[in-house]
Scaffold this active site. Structure first.
Site, PDB file in Angstrom:
ATOM      1  N   CYS A   1      43.138  47.582  33.578  1.00  0.00           N
ATOM      2  CA  CYS A   1      43.388  48.388  34.787  1.00  0.00           C
ATOM      3  C   CYS A   1      42.597  49.692  34.823  1.00  0.00           C
ATOM      4  O   CYS A   1      41.747  49.877  35.679  1.00  0.00           O
ATOM      5  CB  CYS A   1      44.882  48.701  34.881  1.00  0.00           C
TER       6      CYS A   1
HETATM    7  N1  LIG Z   1      47.849  43.424  32.784  1.00  0.00           N
HETATM    8  C1  LIG Z   1      48.357  44.497  33.341  1.00  0.00           C
HETATM    9  O1  LIG Z   1      48.888  45.362  32.648  1.00  0.00           O
HETATM   10  C2  LIG Z   1      48.325  44.706  34.833  1.00  0.00           C
HETATM   11  C3  LIG Z   1      49.163  45.688  35.374  1.00  0.00           C
HETATM   12  C4  LIG Z   1      49.170  45.890  36.727  1.00  0.00           C
HETATM   13  C5  LIG Z   1      48.324  45.129  37.540  1.00  0.00           C
HETATM   14  N2  LIG Z   1      47.491  44.185  36.990  1.00  0.00           N
HETATM   15  C6  LIG Z   1      46.656  43.405  37.904  1.00  0.00           C
HETATM   16  O2  LIG Z   1      47.261  42.129  38.090  1.00  0.00           O
HETATM   17  C7  LIG Z   1      46.255  41.128  38.233  1.00  0.00           C
HETATM   18  C8  LIG Z   1      46.448  40.047  37.176  1.00  0.00           C
HETATM   19  O3  LIG Z   1      46.279  40.641  35.891  1.00  0.00           O
HETATM   20  P1  LIG Z   1      46.774  39.971  34.544  1.00  0.00           P
HETATM   21  O4  LIG Z   1      46.669  41.012  33.520  1.00  0.00           O
HETATM   22  O5  LIG Z   1      48.073  39.274  34.764  1.00  0.00           O
HETATM   23  O6  LIG Z   1      45.621  38.865  34.338  1.00  0.00           O
HETATM   24  P2  LIG Z   1      45.643  37.668  33.280  1.00  0.00           P
HETATM   25  O7  LIG Z   1      44.214  37.372  32.995  1.00  0.00           O
HETATM   26  O8  LIG Z   1      46.592  37.947  32.171  1.00  0.00           O
HETATM   27  O9  LIG Z   1      46.255  36.458  34.110  1.00  0.00           O
HETATM   28  C9  LIG Z   1      45.646  35.911  35.228  1.00  0.00           C
HETATM   29  C10 LIG Z   1      45.928  34.409  35.266  1.00  0.00           C
HETATM   30  O10 LIG Z   1      45.372  33.894  36.471  1.00  0.00           O
HETATM   31  C11 LIG Z   1      44.876  32.589  36.197  1.00  0.00           C
HETATM   32  N3  LIG Z   1      43.957  32.209  37.255  1.00  0.00           N
HETATM   33  C12 LIG Z   1      42.708  32.672  37.501  1.00  0.00           C
HETATM   34  N4  LIG Z   1      42.219  32.117  38.616  1.00  0.00           N
HETATM   35  C13 LIG Z   1      43.164  31.287  39.096  1.00  0.00           C
HETATM   36  C14 LIG Z   1      43.255  30.440  40.227  1.00  0.00           C
HETATM   37  N5  LIG Z   1      42.259  30.349  41.117  1.00  0.00           N
HETATM   38  N6  LIG Z   1      44.375  29.737  40.411  1.00  0.00           N
HETATM   39  C15 LIG Z   1      45.404  29.815  39.524  1.00  0.00           C
HETATM   40  N7  LIG Z   1      45.374  30.608  38.448  1.00  0.00           N
HETATM   41  C16 LIG Z   1      44.274  31.329  38.239  1.00  0.00           C
HETATM   42  C17 LIG Z   1      44.268  32.730  34.821  1.00  0.00           C
HETATM   43  O11 LIG Z   1      44.101  31.481  34.186  1.00  0.00           O
HETATM   44  C18 LIG Z   1      45.297  33.622  34.119  1.00  0.00           C
HETATM   45  O12 LIG Z   1      46.299  32.864  33.489  1.00  0.00           O
HETATM   46  C19 LIG Z   1      44.925  41.857  38.148  1.00  0.00           C
HETATM   47  O13 LIG Z   1      44.510  42.193  39.440  1.00  0.00           O
HETATM   48  C20 LIG Z   1      45.280  43.111  37.380  1.00  0.00           C
HETATM   49  O14 LIG Z   1      44.399  44.174  37.695  1.00  0.00           O
HETATM   50  C21 LIG Z   1      47.500  43.946  35.652  1.00  0.00           C
END
Ligand SMILES: NC(=O)c1ccc[n+]([C@@H]2O[C@H](COP(=O)([O-])OP(=O)(O)OC[C@H]3O[C@@H](n4cnc5c(N)ncnc54)[C@H](O)[C@@H]3O)[C@@H](O)[C@H]2O)c1
Length: 438
Positions: free
Chosen positions: A277
């Site tokens: 992030c």
């Molecule tokens: N990790 C954090 O602390 C956090 C906190 C707040 C916001 N975010 C935001 O949330 C969003 C997700 O982050 P995250 O950390 O959970 O990511 P992550 O990489 O842990 O998980 C994302 C998942 O999406 C899946 N994926 C990708 N493309 C796909 C598709 N077309 N169809 C189905 N599944 C698909 C991936 O395989 C993965 O399992 C991002 O925008 C991030 O900036 C993350």
């Protein structure tokens, strides 16, 4: 009260917990959310392109530290949660929550390809009365400029036939106090009906819902929050560099400053920004602002300072080794903690990788300890984590605390005769001429 049957039906299904919820993207954000919806009695399907993750869910195994094994397996056993890679099943969902990654391209431009692919799958089976919510962090305008036209391309109208909202995810992995349930949820819809439906959904799941007037405001809220952190970390990193020159302990300064009960919030220096992030989100904002001819100077400056921190850490290693007349070249340097933050195993954008890279370029022989990261690939080679006791027995020339995991034995570290560069103030209150604080 709306007279739109699509809307009324959706609200009713949410109120009675009969709404079937699909969460797309089962990572750090999506899995806790899916489990929370299931815990609240909804029927939840988790969609992911990664078969390993959907398989683990169906086997009742959690792969995200913040999601308890028991909660996940209870939900799966009760039939309220399942994982699937079959995107066609989105057709039978009432609510679809998109939690896919939003990284940067090499050029530092937003990479919306994951969002676009997920939205294509939603658009392919979009039904009247569905509520689609984007949770992925992104620039203001993504929901109404990118997602909405894709969903409307088959002739349905947002806020009338289907409903569309943005709700930023604020989860903080590893945080013991704040979780999906007790972090207030900001919600903005493309119209009043969408906003109402999304707010009702989250009100059934999280303690506090904050409705804002549009998707753009909701998108900007998240970028303000993370830019605020990036800029303040930049400020305090600059202060750390300044304090070092002035021979003042920056950690002591921050500890004393934070006793002010108002108007000050502590931020801490460190080896650089990490995670998915803080290093990334401000670039989403500055990229969008440039389209309006606006230059985000605070963001650029903080980025410059924060990204130079790994170089500074390496300078401190050189300084430490210099006290025993050793060069970095040929010295054995052991990194303590490599994950981007305390008590998690997430390596995304971890500054420890930059520190490793810089030390390696200067000829250091490297090893590391991190109970959360058993292996890492560095310079084409796989490094294996060594437990800290064995690492200290091997007497490295210098150890660098990059991540202050709770489980490390800091007393043992101080009583070893290794030079210690502490980038996190993990050795606070311990005095030794061998400790070099940031
Ligand atoms: N990790 C954090 O602390 C956090 C906190 C707040 C916001 N975010 C935001 O949330 C969003 C997700 O982050 P995250 O950390 O959970 O990511 P992550 O990489 O842990 O998980 C994302 C998942 O999406 C899946 N994926 C990708 N493309 C796909 C598709 N077309 N169809 C189905 N599944 C698909 C991936 O395989 C993965 O399992 C991002 O925008 C991030 O900036 C993350």
């Amino acid at each position: 009260m709306t007279s739109n049957p699509n809307h009324q039906g959706l609200l009713e299904r949410i109120r009675t917990r009969k709404a079937r919820i699909g969460v797309i993207g089962l990572g750090y954000v999506g899995l806790p959310l899916a489990v929370e919806f299931a815990r609240q009695g909804f029927d939840v399907s988790g969609f992911d392109v990664d078969e390993f993750k959907t398989g683990e869910i169906n086997a009742g195994r959690s792969y995200i530290p913040d999601v308890s094994q028991a909660e996940l397996s209870d939900a799966v056993k009760a039939g309220r949660l399942r994982g699937t890679t079959r995107m066609a099943d989105l057709a039978s969902m009432d609510v679809i929550d998109i939690c896919v990654p939003t990284p940067l391209r090499k050029t530092k431009d937003p990479d919306l390809s994951y969002v676009v692919r997920a939205v294509e799958a939603v658009a392919a089976t979009l039904k009247k009365g569905q509520l689609v919510i984007l949770e992925s962090t992104t620039y203001p305008g993504t929901t109404d400029e990118v997602v909405q036209p894709m969903l409307e391309s088959r002739g349905m109208t947002a806020d009338v036939d289907f409903f569309l909202a943005f709700s930023p995810e604020r989860v903080d992995p590893g945080n013991q106090k704040f979780n999906t349930r007790n972090i207030p949820k900001v919600v903005g819809g493309v119209g009043v009906a969408s906003s109402e439906a999304a707010a009702l959904l989250y009100a059934s799941t999280v303690d506090t819902v904050v409705q804002v007037s549009s998707t753009r405001v909701a998108e900007m809220v998240k970028l303000l929050e993370n830019t605020f952190r990036a800029v303040n970390i930049g400020l305090v990193n600059e202060l750390a560099l300044m304090c070092h020159k002035m021979d003042i302990d920056v950690w002591e300064v921050i500890d004393a400053a934070k006793t002010k009960p108002f108007g000050f919030m502590p931020f801490y220096p460190g080896p650089g920004l990490g995670g998915h992030c803080i290093p990334i989100d401000p670039s989403y904002l500055s990229w969008k602002a440039r389209q309006y001819g606006f230059e985000c100077r605070f963001i650029e400056l903080a980025g410059t300072i924060n990204s130079a921190m790994p170089d500074y850490v390496v300078e401190r290693v050189a300084e430490a080794l210099n006290t025993v007349r050793k060069p970095i070249n040929g010295s054995r340097v052991h990194l303590i903690g490599v994950a981007y933050k305390k008590d998690v195993g997430d390596m995304r954008e971890s500054p420890a990788l930059d520190v490793l890279e810089l030390l390696s370029k200067r000829g250091a022989r490297l090893s590391y300890s991190d109970p959360f990261v058993p292996q890492l690939v560095h310079g084409g080679h796989t490094l294996e984590s060594i437990d800290l006791t064995s690492a200290l027995t091997a007497k490295p020339d210098c150890a660098v605390i990059c991540t202050d995991h709770t489980s490390f034995d800091y007393d043992a570290l101080v009583s070893s005769d290794t030079l210690l560069v502490d980038t996190r103030n993990a050795l606070r209150n311990r005095q030794s001429p061998r400790i070099f604080r940031l």
